[in-house]
Design a protein around this motif. Structure first.
Motif, PDB file in Angstrom:
ATOM      1  N   GLN A 125     -25.715 -33.041   1.809  1.00 31.81           N
ATOM      2  CA  GLN A 125     -26.662 -33.297   2.899  1.00 31.81           C
ATOM      3  C   GLN A 125     -28.034 -33.677   2.351  1.00 31.81           C
ATOM      4  OE1 GLN A 125     -26.262 -29.650   5.080  1.00 31.81           O
ATOM      5  NE2 GLN A 125     -24.801 -30.526   6.554  1.00 31.81           N
ATOM      6  N   SER A 126     -28.444 -33.003   1.274  1.00 28.12           N
ATOM      7  CA  SER A 126     -29.773 -33.274   0.725  1.00 28.12           C
ATOM      8  C   SER A 126     -29.898 -34.720   0.248  1.00 28.12           C
ATOM      9  CB  SER A 126     -30.100 -32.305  -0.413  1.00 28.12           C
ATOM     10  OG  SER A 126     -29.394 -32.660  -1.582  1.00 28.12           O
ATOM     11  N   MET A 127     -28.765 -35.332  -0.114  1.00 27.93           N
ATOM     12  CA  MET A 127     -28.799 -36.743  -0.532  1.00 27.93           C
ATOM     13  C   MET A 127     -28.338 -37.663   0.606  1.00 27.93           C
ATOM     14  SD  MET A 127     -30.139 -36.863  -3.526  1.00 27.93           S
ATOM     15  CE  MET A 127     -29.875 -38.589  -3.939  1.00 27.93           C
ATOM     16  N   GLY A 128     -28.123 -37.100   1.789  1.00 28.19           N
ATOM     17  CA  GLY A 128     -27.752 -37.907   2.950  1.00 28.19           C
ATOM     18  C   GLY A 128     -26.350 -38.485   2.890  1.00 28.19           C
ATOM     19  N   ILE A 129     -25.420 -37.778   2.261  1.00 30.02           N
ATOM     20  CA  ILE A 129     -24.059 -38.328   2.099  1.00 30.02           C
ATOM     21  C   ILE A 129     -22.972 -37.326   2.502  1.00 30.02           C
ATOM     22  CG2 ILE A 129     -24.475 -40.116   0.354  1.00 30.02           C
ATOM     23  CD1 ILE A 129     -23.790 -37.967  -1.767  1.00 30.02           C
ATOM     24  N   ALA A 130     -23.301 -36.413   3.426  1.00 29.97           N
ATOM     25  CA  ALA A 130     -22.311 -35.409   3.845  1.00 29.97           C
ATOM     26  C   ALA A 130     -21.021 -36.060   4.350  1.00 29.97           C
ATOM     27  CB  ALA A 130     -22.915 -34.499   4.909  1.00 29.97           C
ATOM     28  N   GLU A 131     -21.173 -37.206   5.016  1.00 26.88           N
ATOM     29  CA  GLU A 131     -19.989 -37.843   5.612  1.00 26.88           C
ATOM     30  C   GLU A 131     -19.086 -38.505   4.568  1.00 26.88           C
ATOM     31  OE1 GLU A 131     -23.013 -38.952   5.643  1.00 26.88           O
ATOM     32  OE2 GLU A 131     -22.957 -41.121   5.279  1.00 26.88           O
ATOM     33  N   LEU A 132     -19.533 -38.562   3.316  1.00 25.63           N
ATOM     34  CA  LEU A 132     -18.722 -39.215   2.274  1.00 25.63           C
ATOM     35  C   LEU A 132     -17.898 -38.213   1.468  1.00 25.63           C
ATOM     36  CD1 LEU A 132     -21.338 -41.748   0.802  1.00 25.63           C
ATOM     37  CD2 LEU A 132     -19.688 -42.128   2.640  1.00 25.63           C
ATOM     38  N   ALA A 133     -17.934 -36.943   1.842  1.00 28.07           N
ATOM     39  CA  ALA A 133     -17.340 -35.868   1.027  1.00 28.07           C
ATOM     40  C   ALA A 133     -15.887 -36.133   0.620  1.00 28.07           C
ATOM     41  CB  ALA A 133     -17.445 -34.534   1.760  1.00 28.07           C
ATOM     42  N   GLY A 134     -15.113 -36.714   1.525  1.00 27.68           N
ATOM     43  CA  GLY A 134     -13.684 -36.894   1.240  1.00 27.68           C
ATOM     44  C   GLY A 134     -13.333 -38.230   0.605  1.00 27.68           C
ATOM     45  N   ARG A 135     -14.343 -39.055   0.365  1.00 27.99           N
ATOM     46  CA  ARG A 135     -14.086 -40.404  -0.170  1.00 27.99           C
ATOM     47  C   ARG A 135     -13.971 -40.381  -1.689  1.00 27.99           C
ATOM     48  NH1 ARG A 135     -16.638 -44.266   3.411  1.00 27.99           N
ATOM     49  NH2 ARG A 135     -16.483 -45.824   1.754  1.00 27.99           N
ATOM     50  N   TYR A 136     -13.337 -41.411  -2.249  1.00 30.25           N
ATOM     51  CA  TYR A 136     -13.243 -41.559  -3.704  1.00 30.25           C
ATOM     52  C   TYR A 136     -14.356 -42.486  -4.183  1.00 30.25           C
ATOM     53  CZ  TYR A 136      -8.871 -39.042  -3.656  1.00 30.25           C
ATOM     54  OH  TYR A 136      -7.946 -38.047  -3.515  1.00 30.25           O
ATOM     55  N   PRO A 137     -14.908 -42.209  -5.372  1.00 29.25           N
ATOM     56  CA  PRO A 137     -16.082 -42.966  -5.851  1.00 29.25           C
ATOM     57  C   PRO A 137     -15.909 -44.489  -5.795  1.00 29.25           C
ATOM     58  CG  PRO A 137     -15.716 -41.097  -7.275  1.00 29.25           C
ATOM     59  CD  PRO A 137     -14.579 -41.101  -6.278  1.00 29.25           C
ATOM     60  N   LEU A 138     -14.742 -44.983  -6.159  1.00 25.24           N
ATOM     61  CA  LEU A 138     -14.612 -46.440  -6.237  1.00 25.24           C
ATOM     62  C   LEU A 138     -14.579 -47.107  -4.864  1.00 25.24           C
ATOM     63  CD1 LEU A 138     -12.240 -46.822  -9.327  1.00 25.24           C
ATOM     64  CD2 LEU A 138     -14.736 -46.929  -9.221  1.00 25.24           C
ATOM     65  N   SER A 139     -14.459 -46.308  -3.807  1.00 20.31           N
ATOM     66  CA  SER A 139     -14.513 -46.882  -2.457  1.00 20.31           C
ATOM     67  C   SER A 139     -15.946 -46.900  -1.930  1.00 20.31           C
ATOM     68  CB  SER A 139     -13.619 -46.079  -1.503  1.00 20.31           C
ATOM     69  OG  SER A 139     -14.250 -44.857  -1.147  1.00 20.31           O
ATOM     70  N   LEU A 140     -16.907 -46.495  -2.771  1.00 19.98           N
ATOM     71  CA  LEU A 140     -18.307 -46.407  -2.333  1.00 19.98           C
ATOM     72  C   LEU A 140     -19.151 -47.532  -2.922  1.00 19.98           C
ATOM     73  CD1 LEU A 140     -18.833 -42.572  -2.953  1.00 19.98           C
ATOM     74  CD2 LEU A 140     -18.136 -43.699  -0.829  1.00 19.98           C
ATOM     75  N   SER A 141     -20.270 -47.830  -2.253  1.00 24.49           N
ATOM     76  CA  SER A 141     -21.219 -48.815  -2.800  1.00 24.49           C
ATOM     77  C   SER A 141     -21.946 -48.188  -3.998  1.00 24.49           C
ATOM     78  CB  SER A 141     -22.245 -49.189  -1.731  1.00 24.49           C
ATOM     79  OG  SER A 141     -23.119 -48.099  -1.499  1.00 24.49           O
ATOM     80  N   GLY A 142     -22.621 -49.029  -4.763  1.00 25.36           N
ATOM     81  CA  GLY A 142     -23.371 -48.534  -5.919  1.00 25.36           C
ATOM     82  C   GLY A 142     -24.408 -47.488  -5.514  1.00 25.36           C
ATOM     83  N   GLY A 143     -25.099 -47.764  -4.404  1.00 29.21           N
ATOM     84  CA  GLY A 143     -26.125 -46.840  -3.942  1.00 29.21           C
ATOM     85  C   GLY A 143     -25.526 -45.495  -3.549  1.00 29.21           C
ATOM     86  N   GLN A 144     -24.349 -45.534  -2.899  1.00 29.85           N
ATOM     87  CA  GLN A 144     -23.679 -44.290  -2.507  1.00 29.85           C
ATOM     88  C   GLN A 144     -23.203 -43.515  -3.727  1.00 29.85           C
ATOM     89  OE1 GLN A 144     -20.846 -46.206   0.100  1.00 29.85           O
ATOM     90  NE2 GLN A 144     -21.906 -45.478   1.947  1.00 29.85           N
ATOM     91  N   GLN A 145     -22.631 -44.225  -4.711  1.00 24.03           N
ATOM     92  CA  GLN A 145     -22.183 -43.546  -5.935  1.00 24.03           C
ATOM     93  C   GLN A 145     -23.366 -42.888  -6.649  1.00 24.03           C
ATOM     94  OE1 GLN A 145     -19.155 -45.440  -8.520  1.00 24.03           O
ATOM     95  NE2 GLN A 145     -19.167 -47.116  -7.060  1.00 24.03           N
TER      96      GLN A 145
END
Ligand SMILES: Nc1ncnc2c1ncn2[C@@H]1O[C@H](COP(=O)(O)OP(=O)(O)O)[C@@H](O)[C@H]1O
Ligand SMILES: [Mg+2]
Length: 258
Positions: A125-145
């Protein structure tokens, strides 16, 4: 009790040569107070990553001394977190698992399972990515990773936090957002931090002092005070006269040291 002179991170006469015999880092002398944050700027090849690798304990050989509060930084009790440029996430683990693995390694005793999971959620939550918890890194954008990598670095609550150009692969808007989020997190949890960048603006926005690395290995870094900009509200820094003066000053030092 440690004397003032010995408190914080003490880098004394650090020099690094790789196996080739070529100098990777000329002499660096630097004292970073405990809970302080300095930015390190310099051209490509000036030894910024080498400096962080030495402090992180990833180099078998170096000359000089690396102390934290008077003791070797590579003693067991000094936990060091490194955020590398390429995020360094485990691709076969979800975002939540990436953070859990790091926390379990650094805090093996741990509390209850629920407390750990709640803490992971807090850092996400502190990094604003609580909703990405179940995702795998390679499915994320560079900024999200990069947000995940930084959440993980804070989650282990390191004594020393090292960041190697963490935002350099991001577009300007994403970078500005992450600079702000990173700084808010750091102010809430001020690990003793070295933040490497090759961006002059970023160096001024994030450091209490700015270490300008020389290109020539026989030259020494120049350390500029940046306290007046650092004390300002983040959103007001860029448009301030101090910021403008500081960029002129850094560019001048960089030209002389390049
Ligand atoms: N593993 C290595 N082996 C040999 N030389 C290296 C190695 N890593 C970096 N160097 C050299 O050390 C110098 C500093 O590199 P580096 O610390 O990566 O600089 P920066 O991060 O500022 O771009 C460069 O001349 C680079 O070529
Ligand atoms: Mg580098």
């Amino acid at each position: 009790m440690s004397s003032l002179r010995n408190s914080g991170l003490n880098i004394k006469a650090l020099q690094v040569e790789y196996k080739s015999g070529q100098k990777a880092l000329g002499q660096v002398d630097l004292t970073l107070p405990e809970h302080g944050i300095y930015t390190v700027i310099g051209s490509s090849g000036s030894g910024k990553s080498t400096l962080l690798r030495a402090v992180a304990g990833l180099l078998p050989d170096y000359e000089g001394e690396l102390l934290f509060n008077g003791k070797s930084v590579h003693d067991q009790e000094t936990l060091i977190g490194l955020v590398p440029q390429n995020y360094g996430l485990l691709p076969w683990k979800t975002v939540r698992e990436n953070i859990r693995v790091a926390m379990k390694i650094t805090r093996p005793a741990g509390g209850s399972r629920e407390a750990l999971e709640a803490e992971i959620t807090h850092w996400l939550q502190s990094m604003g990515i609580a909703e990405l918890a179940g995702r795998y890194p390679l499915s994320l954008s560079g900024g999200q990773q990069q947000r995940v990598a930084i959440a993980r670095a804070f989650a282990i609550q390191p004594t020393i936090l090292l960041l190697d150009e963490p935002f350099s692969a991001l577009d300007a808007i994403t970078r500005e957002t992450l600079q702000q989020i990173f700084l808010d997190n750091w102010l809430a949890h001020p690990a003793t931090a070295l933040f490497v960048t090759h961006d002059v603006e970023e160096a001024i926005l994030l450091g209490q002092k700015i270490v300008v690395m020389p290109s020539a290995k026989q030259d020494t870094p120049e350390i500029l005070d940046n306290a007046s900009v650092f004390a300002m509200k983040h959103e007001e820094k860029r448009n301030s006269d101090e910021f403008f003066e500081q960029s002129k000053r850094i560019r001048k030092v960089m030209l002389a040291k390049w």
